[in-house]
Scaffold this motif. Structure first.
Motif, PDB file in Angstrom:
ATOM      1  N   GLU A   1       2.128  20.226  -2.157  1.00  0.00           N
ATOM      2  CA  GLU A   1       0.513  19.080  -1.976  1.00  0.00           C
ATOM      3  C   GLU A   1       0.435  17.674  -2.450  1.00  0.00           C
ATOM      4  OE1 GLU A   1      -0.428  23.144  -4.722  1.00  0.00           O
ATOM      5  OE2 GLU A   1      -1.258  21.597  -5.920  1.00  0.00           O
ATOM      6  N   CYS A   2       0.455  16.826  -3.210  1.00  0.00           N
ATOM      7  CA  CYS A   2       0.429  15.804  -3.238  1.00  0.00           C
ATOM      8  C   CYS A   2       1.127  14.809  -2.240  1.00  0.00           C
ATOM      9  CB  CYS A   2       1.219  14.885  -4.108  1.00  0.00           C
ATOM     10  SG  CYS A   2       0.558  15.655  -6.043  1.00  0.00           S
ATOM     11  N   GLU A   3       1.773  15.398  -1.468  1.00  0.00           N
ATOM     12  CA  GLU A   3       2.608  14.693  -0.096  1.00  0.00           C
ATOM     13  C   GLU A   3       1.116  15.051   0.904  1.00  0.00           C
ATOM     14  OE1 GLU A   3       6.460  15.005   2.478  1.00  0.00           O
ATOM     15  OE2 GLU A   3       5.471  16.961   1.796  1.00  0.00           O
ATOM     16  N   ASP A   4       0.858  16.465   1.421  1.00  0.00           N
ATOM     17  CA  ASP A   4      -0.047  16.419   2.184  1.00  0.00           C
ATOM     18  C   ASP A   4      -1.917  15.459   2.021  1.00  0.00           C
ATOM     19  OD1 ASP A   4       1.465  18.849   3.038  1.00  0.00           O
ATOM     20  OD2 ASP A   4       0.679  20.124   1.830  1.00  0.00           O
ATOM     21  N   ILE A   5      -1.697  15.564   0.796  1.00  0.00           N
ATOM     22  CA  ILE A   5      -2.764  14.173   0.816  1.00  0.00           C
ATOM     23  C   ILE A   5      -2.546  13.004   0.614  1.00  0.00           C
ATOM     24  CG2 ILE A   5      -3.830  13.161  -1.095  1.00  0.00           C
ATOM     25  CD1 ILE A   5      -3.753  15.775  -2.743  1.00  0.00           C
ATOM     26  N   ALA A   6      -1.022  12.816   0.751  1.00  0.00           N
ATOM     27  CA  ALA A   6      -1.125  11.110   1.545  1.00  0.00           C
ATOM     28  C   ALA A   6      -0.966  11.326   2.551  1.00  0.00           C
ATOM     29  CB  ALA A   6       0.147  10.689   0.601  1.00  0.00           C
TER      30      ALA A   6
ATOM     31  N   GLU B   1       0.721  -1.462   0.167  1.00  0.00           N
ATOM     32  CA  GLU B   1      -0.065  -0.077   0.009  1.00  0.00           C
ATOM     33  C   GLU B   1       0.839   1.406  -0.107  1.00  0.00           C
ATOM     34  OE1 GLU B   1      -3.675   0.727   0.227  1.00  0.00           O
ATOM     35  OE2 GLU B   1      -3.159  -1.431  -0.665  1.00  0.00           O
ATOM     36  N   GLN B   2       2.055   1.073   0.394  1.00  0.00           N
ATOM     37  CA  GLN B   2       2.843   2.387   0.938  1.00  0.00           C
ATOM     38  C   GLN B   2       3.648   2.329  -0.459  1.00  0.00           C
ATOM     39  OE1 GLN B   2       2.910   4.467   3.748  1.00  0.00           O
ATOM     40  NE2 GLN B   2       3.974   6.179   1.632  1.00  0.00           N
ATOM     41  N   GLU B   3       4.250   1.649  -0.978  1.00  0.00           N
ATOM     42  CA  GLU B   3       4.454   1.265  -2.224  1.00  0.00           C
ATOM     43  C   GLU B   3       4.037   2.263  -3.224  1.00  0.00           C
ATOM     44  OE1 GLU B   3       7.585   0.617  -3.331  1.00  0.00           O
ATOM     45  OE2 GLU B   3       8.373  -1.083  -1.644  1.00  0.00           O
ATOM     46  N   LEU B   4       2.334   1.697  -3.634  1.00  0.00           N
ATOM     47  CA  LEU B   4       1.905   2.292  -4.990  1.00  0.00           C
ATOM     48  C   LEU B   4       1.284   4.000  -3.781  1.00  0.00           C
ATOM     49  CD1 LEU B   4      -1.368  -0.694  -4.136  1.00  0.00           C
ATOM     50  CD2 LEU B   4      -0.066   0.524  -6.017  1.00  0.00           C
ATOM     51  N   TRP B   5       1.359   4.447  -2.893  1.00  0.00           N
ATOM     52  CA  TRP B   5       0.925   5.617  -2.820  1.00  0.00           C
ATOM     53  C   TRP B   5       2.212   6.331  -2.358  1.00  0.00           C
ATOM     54  CZ3 TRP B   5      -2.166   8.987  -1.498  1.00  0.00           C
ATOM     55  CH2 TRP B   5      -3.495   8.423  -0.892  1.00  0.00           C
ATOM     56  N   ASP B   6       3.601   5.659  -2.699  1.00  0.00           N
ATOM     57  CA  ASP B   6       4.166   6.296  -3.265  1.00  0.00           C
ATOM     58  C   ASP B   6       4.693   6.570  -4.720  1.00  0.00           C
ATOM     59  OD1 ASP B   6       5.244   6.569  -0.432  1.00  0.00           O
ATOM     60  OD2 ASP B   6       7.196   4.697  -0.719  1.00  0.00           O
ATOM     61  N   LYS B   7       4.652   5.701  -5.468  1.00  0.00           N
ATOM     62  CA  LYS B   7       4.149   6.170  -7.229  1.00  0.00           C
ATOM     63  C   LYS B   7       3.169   7.480  -7.124  1.00  0.00           C
ATOM     64  CE  LYS B   7       4.237   3.712 -11.509  1.00  0.00           C
ATOM     65  NZ  LYS B   7       4.231   2.814 -11.855  1.00  0.00           N
ATOM     66  N   PHE B   8       1.785   7.043  -6.422  1.00  0.00           N
ATOM     67  CA  PHE B   8       0.506   7.893  -6.548  1.00  0.00           C
ATOM     68  C   PHE B   8       0.895   9.550  -6.744  1.00  0.00           C
ATOM     69  CE2 PHE B   8      -3.634   8.612  -5.183  1.00  0.00           C
ATOM     70  CZ  PHE B   8      -3.955   8.807  -6.592  1.00  0.00           C
ATOM     71  N   VAL B   9       1.816   9.811  -5.257  1.00  0.00           N
ATOM     72  CA  VAL B   9       2.667  10.692  -4.716  1.00  0.00           C
ATOM     73  C   VAL B   9       3.398  11.085  -6.550  1.00  0.00           C
ATOM     74  CG1 VAL B   9       3.728  12.020  -3.700  1.00  0.00           C
ATOM     75  CG2 VAL B   9       1.793  11.151  -2.846  1.00  0.00           C
ATOM     76  N   PHE B  10       4.524  10.782  -6.860  1.00  0.00           N
ATOM     77  CA  PHE B  10       6.009  11.233  -7.592  1.00  0.00           C
ATOM     78  C   PHE B  10       4.342  11.286  -9.068  1.00  0.00           C
ATOM     79  CE2 PHE B  10       8.807  10.163 -11.233  1.00  0.00           C
ATOM     80  CZ  PHE B  10       9.670  11.210 -10.955  1.00  0.00           C
ATOM     81  N   LEU B  11       4.018  10.331  -9.206  1.00  0.00           N
ATOM     82  CA  LEU B  11       2.730  10.386 -10.969  1.00  0.00           C
ATOM     83  C   LEU B  11       1.938  11.589 -10.806  1.00  0.00           C
ATOM     84  CD1 LEU B  11       2.844   8.747 -13.695  1.00  0.00           C
ATOM     85  CD2 LEU B  11       1.192   7.710 -12.657  1.00  0.00           C
TER      86      LEU B  11
ATOM     87  N   GLY C   1      -2.683   8.799   5.700  1.00  0.00           N
ATOM     88  CA  GLY C   1      -2.094   7.738   6.422  1.00  0.00           C
ATOM     89  C   GLY C   1      -0.533   7.582   5.792  1.00  0.00           C
ATOM     90  N   HIS C   2      -0.466   7.895   4.561  1.00  0.00           N
ATOM     91  CA  HIS C   2       0.323   7.363   3.579  1.00  0.00           C
ATOM     92  C   HIS C   2       1.492   8.035   2.886  1.00  0.00           C
ATOM     93  CE1 HIS C   2      -0.789   3.019   3.589  1.00  0.00           C
ATOM     94  NE2 HIS C   2      -2.010   3.536   3.493  1.00  0.00           N
ATOM     95  N   ALA C   3       1.947   9.106   4.092  1.00  0.00           N
ATOM     96  CA  ALA C   3       3.378  10.262   3.699  1.00  0.00           C
ATOM     97  C   ALA C   3       4.542   9.429   2.917  1.00  0.00           C
ATOM     98  CB  ALA C   3       3.464  11.443   4.744  1.00  0.00           C
TER      99      ALA C   3
END
Length: 308
Positions: free
Chosen positions: A222-227, A179-189, A231-233
């Motif tokens: 902004e994307c980091e704040d959303i993550a 889940e964290q791996e998915l969020w990390d890519k989500f923030v970057f992408l 709960g997935h910063a």
């Protein structure tokens, strides 16, 4: 373990081909024209890590599918609804569905369509393309794939997948924190897609403008704040990697979403930017740059629709 891979394009063809190399029982669901090409020439991979020409098993009739142990999805998000109908016959109560799509919202859609199956998360990190000659071409040496159960638990199908990949050049990692791996890519992408589609330019070109770096870093924040609100910063070192990648002078990096727009095709805008913005709004997180970026792609899609 019997696995079905939807498609034999850049991502599915590469990772699926490596599994075939390792002796896995793999079937590719493809269109008839692709099936004929594969029957005549085999699945061909060109890579600095080793090329291959592989005899592969294919299927074309969705009505004839029976349940597999594992189904791997590597389609674009805008093709997801059709993809789910295509694989319906291959998904039974004991089937695992591994998605390699970008973003997060598709996981709930897959689970809703197949409530008795197990949905796994996956992240593919590779630069590859399917040529007009039917050859899968892998660029560079990065060919990492992370996958795991969303609850972090063990699963024999994923362990078998990891073991098959271990016999190949693929850097495959079974993650307890997918889940964290998915969020990390989500923030970057979301940052990369948002800024390059908004500016219709590569990262390096945006950085060459007076306010370019400021806008990129605002969107990333902004994307980091959303993550973080969900709960997935990203970890500090991961965020530092993102910042470095997105502020590299002269970088030719651009999102595939921009390439889709440049050719006049559909995009994953709603799946990536729209979903990230919806999460911001639900959490009460201010995201003005993201809102502009999402509106830009929505306007593009509206123009495509009105033009037929």
């Amino acid at each position: 373990m019997r696995a079905l891979i939807l498609g034999a394009g850049a991502v599915g063809g590469y990772y699926g081909g490596r599994l075939v190399e390792a002796g896995a029982d793999v079937t590719f669901f493809v269109r008839e024209a692709r099936a004929r090409l594969l029957a005549e020439h085999g699945l061909r991979i060109e890579s600095a890590l080793g090329g291959a020409r592989l005899d592969v098993r294919t299927a074309c009739d969705r009505q004839a599918l029976a349940p597999f142990d594992l189904v791997i999805l590597s389609c674009k998000a805008y093709d997801l609804d059709d993809a789910l109908e295509t694989i319906a016959g291959a998904v039974g109560p004991q089937t695992g569905v591994l998605s390699l799509l970008n973003g997060l919202v598709h996981l709930d859609r897959i689970a809703a369509r197949f409530p008795r199956a197990t949905v796994f998360g996956g992240v593919a990190r590779i630069s590859a393309t399917l040529g007009g000659d039917g050859i899968v071409r892998h660029f560079g040496v990065l060919n990492r794939i992370d996958f795991g159960a969303r609850d972090g638990g063990a699963d024999a199908r994923l362990e078998a997948l990891r073991d098959f990949f271990a016999r190949t050049p693929v850097d495959a990692r079974l993650s307890a924190e997918i889940e964290q791996e998915l969020w990390d890519k989500f923030v970057f992408l979301a940052t990369l897609a948002g800024i390059t589609t908004l500016m219709r330019a590569s990262v390096g070109t945006v950085l060459a403008t007076p306010a370019g770096e400021t806008l990129i870093l605002r969107l990333l924040a902004e994307c980091e704040d959303i993550a973080r609100a969900e709960g997935h910063a990203p970890a500090p070192e991961k965020f530092a990697d993102f910042r470095a990648e997105l502020t590299r002078p002269g970088s030719p990096l651009k999102a595939s979403m921009l390439r889709d727009m440049e050719r006049g095709g559909p995009t994953e805008g709603e799946h990536i930017l729209g979903d990230m913005l919806a999460r911001a709004q639900r959490a009460g997180v201010a995201a003005p740059v993201l809102e502009i970026a999402a509106t830009n792609v929505r306007a593009y899609e509206a123009s495509r629709a009105s033009a037929g």
